[in-house]
Write a protein that holds these residues in place. Structure first.
Motif, PDB file in Angstrom:
ATOM      1  N   LEU A 456     -24.637  80.637  29.062  1.00 48.49           N
ATOM      2  CA  LEU A 456     -23.925  80.628  30.344  1.00 48.49           C
ATOM      3  C   LEU A 456     -23.769  79.212  30.872  1.00 48.49           C
ATOM      4  N   ARG A 457     -24.806  78.397  30.692  1.00 46.89           N
ATOM      5  CA  ARG A 457     -24.747  77.023  31.180  1.00 46.89           C
ATOM      6  C   ARG A 457     -23.661  76.241  30.439  1.00 46.89           C
ATOM      7  N   GLU A 458     -23.557  76.484  29.131  1.00 44.37           N
ATOM      8  CA  GLU A 458     -22.515  75.807  28.354  1.00 44.37           C
ATOM      9  C   GLU A 458     -21.125  76.294  28.762  1.00 44.37           C
ATOM     10  N   ALA A 459     -20.999  77.603  28.973  1.00 47.02           N
ATOM     11  CA  ALA A 459     -19.692  78.149  29.345  1.00 47.02           C
ATOM     12  C   ALA A 459     -19.242  77.650  30.712  1.00 47.02           C
ATOM     13  N   LEU A 460     -20.183  77.503  31.648  1.00 43.97           N
ATOM     14  CA  LEU A 460     -19.848  77.097  33.010  1.00 43.97           C
ATOM     15  C   LEU A 460     -19.833  75.587  33.197  1.00 43.97           C
ATOM     16  N   GLY A 461     -20.367  74.855  32.222  1.00 42.89           N
ATOM     17  CA  GLY A 461     -20.479  73.414  32.404  1.00 42.89           C
ATOM     18  C   GLY A 461     -21.481  73.061  33.478  1.00 42.89           C
ATOM     19  N   ALA A 462     -22.475  73.931  33.682  1.00 40.07           N
ATOM     20  CA  ALA A 462     -23.481  73.696  34.720  1.00 40.07           C
ATOM     21  C   ALA A 462     -24.348  72.502  34.332  1.00 40.07           C
ATOM     22  N   PRO A 463     -24.858  71.765  35.316  1.00 37.87           N
ATOM     23  CA  PRO A 463     -25.638  70.566  35.011  1.00 37.87           C
ATOM     24  C   PRO A 463     -26.958  70.882  34.326  1.00 37.87           C
ATOM     25  N   ASP A 464     -27.390  69.934  33.502  1.00 39.28           N
ATOM     26  CA  ASP A 464     -28.693  70.014  32.856  1.00 39.28           C
ATOM     27  C   ASP A 464     -29.766  69.827  33.925  1.00 39.28           C
ATOM     28  N   VAL A 465     -30.817  70.637  33.863  1.00 38.24           N
ATOM     29  CA  VAL A 465     -31.863  70.543  34.888  1.00 38.24           C
ATOM     30  C   VAL A 465     -32.939  69.526  34.513  1.00 38.24           C
ATOM     31  N   ARG A 466     -32.787  68.862  33.367  1.00 35.84           N
ATOM     32  CA  ARG A 466     -33.832  67.922  32.924  1.00 35.84           C
ATOM     33  C   ARG A 466     -33.526  66.474  33.291  1.00 35.84           C
ATOM     34  N   TYR A 467     -32.248  66.065  33.176  1.00 33.76           N
ATOM     35  CA  TYR A 467     -31.929  64.644  33.330  1.00 33.76           C
ATOM     36  C   TYR A 467     -31.147  64.384  34.610  1.00 33.76           C
ATOM     37  N   ALA A 501     -20.292  66.030  30.751  1.00 36.10           N
ATOM     38  CA  ALA A 501     -19.811  65.742  32.102  1.00 36.10           C
ATOM     39  C   ALA A 501     -20.926  65.087  32.904  1.00 36.10           C
ATOM     40  N   VAL A 502     -20.518  64.253  33.860  1.00 41.05           N
ATOM     41  CA  VAL A 502     -21.443  63.623  34.798  1.00 41.05           C
ATOM     42  C   VAL A 502     -20.857  63.785  36.190  1.00 41.05           C
ATOM     43  N   GLU A 503     -21.652  64.286  37.087  1.00 45.66           N
ATOM     44  CA  GLU A 503     -21.202  64.504  38.469  1.00 45.66           C
ATOM     45  C   GLU A 503     -21.845  63.452  39.356  1.00 45.66           C
ATOM     46  N   LEU A 504     -21.016  62.528  39.889  1.00 47.65           N
ATOM     47  CA  LEU A 504     -21.496  61.434  40.723  1.00 47.65           C
ATOM     48  C   LEU A 504     -21.174  61.701  42.195  1.00 47.65           C
ATOM     49  N   PRO A 505     -21.883  61.056  43.115  1.00 46.07           N
ATOM     50  CA  PRO A 505     -21.615  61.290  44.549  1.00 46.07           C
ATOM     51  C   PRO A 505     -20.183  60.952  44.946  1.00 46.07           C
ATOM     52  N   SER A 506     -19.590  59.903  44.335  1.00 52.59           N
ATOM     53  CA  SER A 506     -18.230  59.505  44.710  1.00 52.59           C
ATOM     54  C   SER A 506     -17.201  60.548  44.310  1.00 52.59           C
ATOM     55  N   GLY A 585     -36.915  52.388  52.101  1.00 54.43           N
ATOM     56  CA  GLY A 585     -36.101  51.270  52.551  1.00 54.43           C
ATOM     57  C   GLY A 585     -34.804  51.064  51.801  1.00 54.43           C
ATOM     58  N   HIS A 586     -34.454  51.948  50.877  1.00 52.14           N
ATOM     59  CA  HIS A 586     -33.181  51.850  50.180  1.00 52.14           C
ATOM     60  C   HIS A 586     -32.601  53.246  50.001  1.00 52.14           C
ATOM     61  N   TRP A 587     -31.383  53.299  49.496  1.00 51.92           N
ATOM     62  CA  TRP A 587     -30.704  54.581  49.315  1.00 51.92           C
ATOM     63  C   TRP A 587     -30.565  54.888  47.829  1.00 51.92           C
ATOM     64  N   LEU A 588     -30.655  56.174  47.536  1.00 54.29           N
ATOM     65  CA  LEU A 588     -30.507  56.653  46.161  1.00 54.29           C
ATOM     66  C   LEU A 588     -29.332  57.613  46.075  1.00 54.29           C
ATOM     67  N   GLY A 589     -28.630  57.545  44.954  1.00 57.22           N
ATOM     68  CA  GLY A 589     -27.607  58.526  44.634  1.00 57.22           C
ATOM     69  C   GLY A 589     -27.966  59.200  43.319  1.00 57.22           C
ATOM     70  N   LEU A 590     -27.772  60.500  43.259  1.00 55.43           N
ATOM     71  CA  LEU A 590     -28.153  61.258  42.068  1.00 55.43           C
ATOM     72  C   LEU A 590     -26.908  61.760  41.342  1.00 55.43           C
ATOM     73  N   GLY A 591     -26.845  61.453  40.064  1.00 56.90           N
ATOM     74  CA  GLY A 591     -25.771  61.957  39.224  1.00 56.90           C
ATOM     75  C   GLY A 591     -26.319  63.006  38.272  1.00 56.90           C
ATOM     76  N   THR A 592     -25.740  64.197  38.294  1.00 53.78           N
ATOM     77  CA  THR A 592     -26.206  65.259  37.406  1.00 53.78           C
ATOM     78  C   THR A 592     -25.433  65.208  36.093  1.00 53.78           C
ATOM     79  N   LEU A 593     -26.115  65.574  35.008  1.00 52.35           N
ATOM     80  CA  LEU A 593     -25.543  65.493  33.665  1.00 52.35           C
ATOM     81  C   LEU A 593     -25.406  66.883  33.068  1.00 52.35           C
ATOM     82  N   SER A 594     -24.345  67.091  32.325  1.00 49.83           N
ATOM     83  CA  SER A 594     -24.131  68.354  31.617  1.00 49.83           C
ATOM     84  C   SER A 594     -23.877  68.054  30.152  1.00 49.83           C
ATOM     85  N   GLY A 595     -24.588  68.791  29.286  1.00 49.41           N
ATOM     86  CA  GLY A 595     -24.365  68.660  27.849  1.00 49.41           C
ATOM     87  C   GLY A 595     -24.680  67.276  27.315  1.00 49.41           C
TER      88      GLY A 595
END
Length: 772
Positions: A456-467, A501-506, A585-595
Motif C-alpha cells: 500500500l505504501r508503494e502504491a500510494l507513494g506514502a513517505p518512508d517512516v525511517r528516514y 519522492a521527497v516532500e520538502l516544506p517549500s 535557537g534555530h529552525w528546522l525543516g523536515l523533508g520526508t522520503l519515499s522509496g
C-alpha cells in the motif's frame, strides 16, 4: 483476637480497600503514550525522534484500502467515506485523489498565484491566457465539465488544480473515477490522524472511527476495508500483548489458587492472604494518582508483575506457623527477616526511580509503595484474621522426606567456583551482539501485515517512516529558502531513481522572497484586462465572465505575503507545521522520503550542504536512545546494588552472613544472563527488569535459607514456604515463557530461569548445610 474483634478488623480493612478503589476509579487517568517510558533525549536527533514517533506526520498516517466491488462502486464508497471523515475532528487530513476545493480557505484563494510555480516560468500574458482558454473549451466538452463550470470564472488557468496536484503525493497512484486505485483494484486513501502515533488507545479510536464511518455508508455490503500504518501496528502489537497477557494471567491465577489450597488446605487462609496483595495494588495505584497527572498502562502491567515478590509475605506467615501457636507471635518471630527482605526489595526497585525516566519513576513509586503496604499489613493486620487452629506443615510426610533429600545433597565447596567459571565462559564465548537495541524486534508483527503495508505504501507513494532530510537555518524563511535551493538537486536524485519522492516544506509554502518575486510578475488591472480581452477574442465566453479572476489577481498584488503563521489556518497548515519547528535557537525543516533506493546519494547530498542539511535515520536514533536508556538503568542498578549490600550487612550485622545471602543471588543472576546469551538471546531492557524481579525473589530464598535455627521442624517450614513461592513463581512466569510475544517471553523465561537458579544455589550455598 476474639471473633467480634476479628470481624471488625476484617470489615474495616475491606472498607478501606473499597474507599481506595473508589478513589482510584474516580481519579485514575491511564496514558498509553510509549514516550513516557523513554528517557529524555540528549541529542538533537533523539529529540527529533521523540517528536516524530508521536506527533510527526509519518507516525500519524494511516493507509486505507477498499476492495470487493466494481471500480465505480469502490470510487463512490471512497468519496462518501472521505466526506464523512472530513467532518470528524479526529482526522486532520483525508486524501483519496479527488480534487478538494477546501485545500485552501476562501480567504487564501487569491494566494494561489504566489503558491503555484507557474509565474516562475510563465508570464500571465495574452499568449498564455489564449492557450489556457482554448484548453478550457476542450475541457468543457469533457466529463470534467461539471467541475470546471464552478472554477472557470475565478480560475481560468486552473491554478487551484495545479496546487492540488502539487500537494498530492509525489508518486500518485492511478486515478479511476476521480479516486486513487491500486493495481489490485483497491480504492486507496491517506488519512492523517490528530492522535499521536505512539498512543495505541487514541489510534485505536481513530481506526475504529474509520471502520464505523465505512459501516454506516449505504451500499458498503460486500466491500471490505483494511487499514495499515504505524498507528495500526501499535494497536495490533498492543492487542496481541494484552490478549496473551490476559489469558496467561487467568490460567496462572487459577493455578496459583489451586497451589495454595493444596499447600495449606484452608480456604479461609487463602482468602485472608489475598488481602495484603490487594492492599498493595490499590495503595500503589493511589500513590501514582496522587503524584502523577497520568499513569501509564505499562506501569500498571509491570507493576503488578513486580508485586509478585509481595505474595511471599503471607506465604511465609502461613508456612511458618506452628500448631497451637498464635499467628501474631509467629509473625513477630519472622518480622526481622521479613523486614530485611522488604527493605532489600524496595532498595532494588528504587533503581527505577533513579533512572530519570518518568515511566520508570512511576514503576518505582508503585512497587515500593505496594511492597511496604503488603509487608506491614502482613505484619500488623493479617495475623489477627488467620484461623487460630492450623495444621503444622512441618509434620507433612512428603516435606520430611524432601528435607532429608535436600540435606543429603552433595555440597562440595568447589561447586560455586565451577558455576562461576562456567558463567564467565558462557558470557565470553556467546555470539554477539550482546544487547538488543531494536525495539521493533520486541513486538514483531505478522509478515502478511508488513507485506500489505509495504504494498500500500508503494502504491500510494506514502513517505518512508525511517528516514528524514533535516534542513537547518536561523529562521523559518531561511529554512524555506534552503528547501527551494535543494529542489533542483532533489529532482535530479528522483530522476536518477535514488529516491522515488521527497516532500520538502517549500512544496507547500514558498519563501517570502519567492512570493514577492511572483507578486511583482503579476500584471496590473489594465494590462490583465487587455490581455484577457485579446485572448478570449472569438471565443464563446460571456463578456465579464472572468471578472472574479481579475479581482483575485489585483487583490493578491497588494496583499502581504503568506507566512507560516497565516498558512496554518488552512487544512494543509498542520502538515506544514509538522515540517517546520524551532529548536535550540534555530529552525528546522523536515523533508520526508519515499522509496529510498540509494542511501549513498542522499548522504552525499547532505555532506555537500556545509552542515545545513543532514540525513536522519530514525532507526539509528532510536537505537542510540535505547543505549542511553540502558546505560541509565545500569548506573542506577549499580547504585542500588551498593545500597543493597550495605543494607544486608547492617540488617544481619555480619559481613560473613551477608556474603552467604548476596553470593548465591549474584551468581544466579549472572548465570541466568549467561545461559540466555549462550542460547543466542540478545539482552533487552525487559530482560533487565526481569533480572531485577528474579533477584528480589532469590534474595528472599537466600535470606531464609541462611537462617540457621538449629530446629529441624523450622527448617522444614522454611523449605515448605520456599517451595510454595518457587512453584507459584514458576507457574506464573513459566506460562509467560511460552508466549509468542518476545516481551512477555523475555520476562517469563528470565524470571523462570532465575527462580530455579536462585533456589538451587541458595540451598547449595547455605552456610549451615553439611559440607563434603
Amino acid at each position: 483476637m476474639r471473633l467480634g474483634g476479628r470481624l471488625t478488623l476484617l470489615l474495616g480493612w475491606l472498607a478501606l480497600l473499597a474507599a481506595l478503589g473508589v478513589f482510584v476509579v474516580k481519579h485514575l487517568t491511564v496514558s498509553t503514550d510509549l514516550r513516557s517510558f523513554m528517557p529524555a533525549p540528549t541529542t538533537p536527533d533523539q529529540r527529533l525522534l521523540m517528536e516524530q514517533v508521536g506527533e510527526g506526520p509519518g507516525s500519524r498516517l494511516l493507509l486505507v484500502a477498499i476492495a470487493g466491488k466494481s471500480d465505480e462502486q469502490l470510487a463512490a464508497l471512497s468519496q462518501q467515506l472521505a466526506a464523512s471523515l472530513h467532518k470528524d475532528s479526529r482526522y486532520t487530513q483525508v486524501l483519496n485523489g479527488s480534487f478538494d476545493m477546501g485545500a485552501l480557505d476562501e480567504s487564501l484563494l487569491p494566494y494561489r498565484y504566489l503558491l503555484s510555480p507557474t509565474l516562475d516560468r510563465q508570464a500571465i500574458d495574452t499568449a498564455y491566457l489564449r492557450d489556457e482558454l482554448e484548453q478550457r473549451l476542450d475541457d468543457l466538452s469533457s466529463p470534467a465539465a461539471s467541475l470546471l463550470k464552478g472554477l472557470l470564472p475565478r480560475d481560468p488557468t486552473l491554478e487551484i488544480l495545479k496546487l492540488a496536484e502539487r500537494w498530492s503525493p509525489s508518486k500518485s497512484p492511478e486515478v479511476v473515477e476521480g479516486v486513487w486505485f491500486s493495481p489490485q483494484h483497491e480504492a486507496l486513501m491517506l488519512v492523517l490522524t490528530r492522535a499521536a502515533g505512539f498512543d495505541p488507545d487514541a489510534q485505536e479510536q481513530a481506526i475504529d472511527g474509520i471502520h464505523r464511518a465505512f459501516d454506516a455508508l449505504p451500499g458498503h455490503a460486500g466491500a471490505s476495508l483494511v487499514v495499515s500504518g504505524p498507528g495500526y501496528f501499535s494497536v495490533v502489537a498492543n492487542a496481541q500483548t494484552r490478549g496473551q497477557a490476559e489469558w496467561i494471567g487467568r490460567i496462572s491465577t487459577v493455578g496459583f489458587i489451586v497451589l495454595l489450597l493444596l499447600a495449606y488446605r484452608s480456604i479461609g487462609s487463602l482468602l485472608f492472604s489475598a488481602l495484603p496483595i490487594a492492599s498493595a495494588a490499590l495503595a500503589g495505584i493511589a500513590a501514582l494518582v496522587l503524584l502523577f497527572p497520568q499513569v501509564h498502562g505499562i506501569t500498571l502491567a509491570f507493576g503488578f508483575t513486580l508485586l509478585g515478590v509481595a505474595q511471599e509475605y503471607p506465604i511465609r506467615v502461613l508456612s511458618h506457623r506452628r500448631a497451637g501457636e498464635d499467628a501474631v507471635q509467629s509473625v513477630r518471630d519472622l518480622w526481622p527477616l521479613l523486614l530485611t527482605a522488604i527493605a532489600s526489595a524496595c532498595i532494588a526497585y528504587l533503581a527505577f526511580f533513579a533512572s530519570g525516566v518518568n515511566g520508570l519513576r512511576q514503576l518505582a513509586v508503585f512497587t515500593v509503595t505496594g511492597l511496604l503496604v503488603a509487608g506491614f499489613s502482613t505484619r500488623y493486620l493479617l495475623p489477627h484474621l488467620l484461623p487460630t487452629r492450623v495444621h503444622d506443615v512441618a509434620d507433612m510426610g512428603w516435606l520430611i522426606r524432601a528435607r532429608h533429600l535436600v540435606d543429603r545433597l552433595p555440597r562440595p565447596r568447589w561447586i560455586p567456583l565451577l558455576v562461576a567459571a562456567a558463567t564467565v565462559l558462557m558470557l565470553v564465548f556467546a555470539q554477539p551482539p550482546f544487547w538488543q537495541n531494536d525495539l521493533s524486534a520486541l513486538t514483531p508483527l505478522p509478515r502478511d501485515l508488513l507485506m500489505r503495508d509495504a504494498r500500500l505504501r508503494e502504491a500510494l507513494g506514502a513517505p518512508d517512516v525511517r528516514y528524514l532530510l533535516v534542513l537547518q537555518a536561523s529562521d523559518e524563511q531561511g529554512v524555506l529558502a534552503l528547501s527551494e535551493k535543494l529542489e533542483p538537486a532533489i529532482d535530479a536524485l528522483v530522476a536518477q531513481h535514488a529516491v522515488d519522492a521527497v516532500e520538502l516544506p517549500s512544496r507547500y509554502l514558498p519563501s517570502e522572497a519567492v512570493q514577492r518575486a511572483r507578486q511583482q510578475r503579476l500584471p496590473d488591472k489594465d494590462t490583465l484586462e487587455s490581455s484577457l480581452a485579446e485572448a478570449e477574442h472569438g471565443m464563446p465566453f460571456q463578456r465579464g465572465l472572468f471578472e472574479p479572476f481579475v479581482d483575485d489577481v489585483q487583490k493578491v498584488r497588494t496583499l502581504p505575503v503568506l507566512t507560516p503563521e497565516r498558512f496554518v489556518s488552512s487544512p494543509l497548515g498542520e502538515r506544514l507545521s509538522g515540517m517546520l519547528m524551532q529548536r535550540d535557537g534555530h529552525w528546522l525543516g523536515l523533508g520526508t522520503l519515499s522509496g529510498v533506493h540509494d542511501m549513498g546519494a542522499l548522504q552525499s547530498l547532505a555532506d555537500r550542504s556545509d552542515g545545513t542539511v543532514r540525513l536522519l535515520d530514525l532507526k539509528a536514533a532510536a537505537e542510540s536512545l535505547v543505549v542511553d536508556y540502558r546505560t541509565r538503568i545500569l548506573h542506577a542498578l549499580l547504585g542500588a546494588t551498593l545500597l543493597l549490600v550495605v543494607a544486608i550487612i547492617a540488617a544481619l550485622r555480619s559481613v560473613r552472613r551477608a556474603w552467604h545471602v548476596l553470593a548465591p543471588m549474584t551468581l544466579a543472576t549472572f548465570l541466568v544472563l549467561a545461559v540466555e546469551r549462550v542460547c543466542g538471546v540478545e539482552v533487552s531492557l525487559f530482560h533487565l527488569v526481569a533480572l531485577i524481579l528474579a533477584a528480589g525473589l532469590g534474595l528472599h530464598y537466600a535470606l531464609f535459607f541462611e537462617r540457621d535455627t538449629g530446629d529441624a521442624a523450622e527448617q522444614r517450614r522454611t523449605l515448605h514456604a520456599t517451595l510454595v513461592c518457587v512453584l507459584s513463581a514458576l507457574l506464573v512466569f513459566g506460562m509467560l515463557a511460552w508466549s509468542t510475544i518476545p516481551v512477555l517471553r523475555a520476562i517469563g523465561l528470565t524470571v523462570s530461569l532465575g527462580v530455579a537458579f536462585h533456589f538451587c544455589l541458595s540451598i547449595v550455598m547455605a552456610p549451615h548445610a553439611r559440607q563434603d
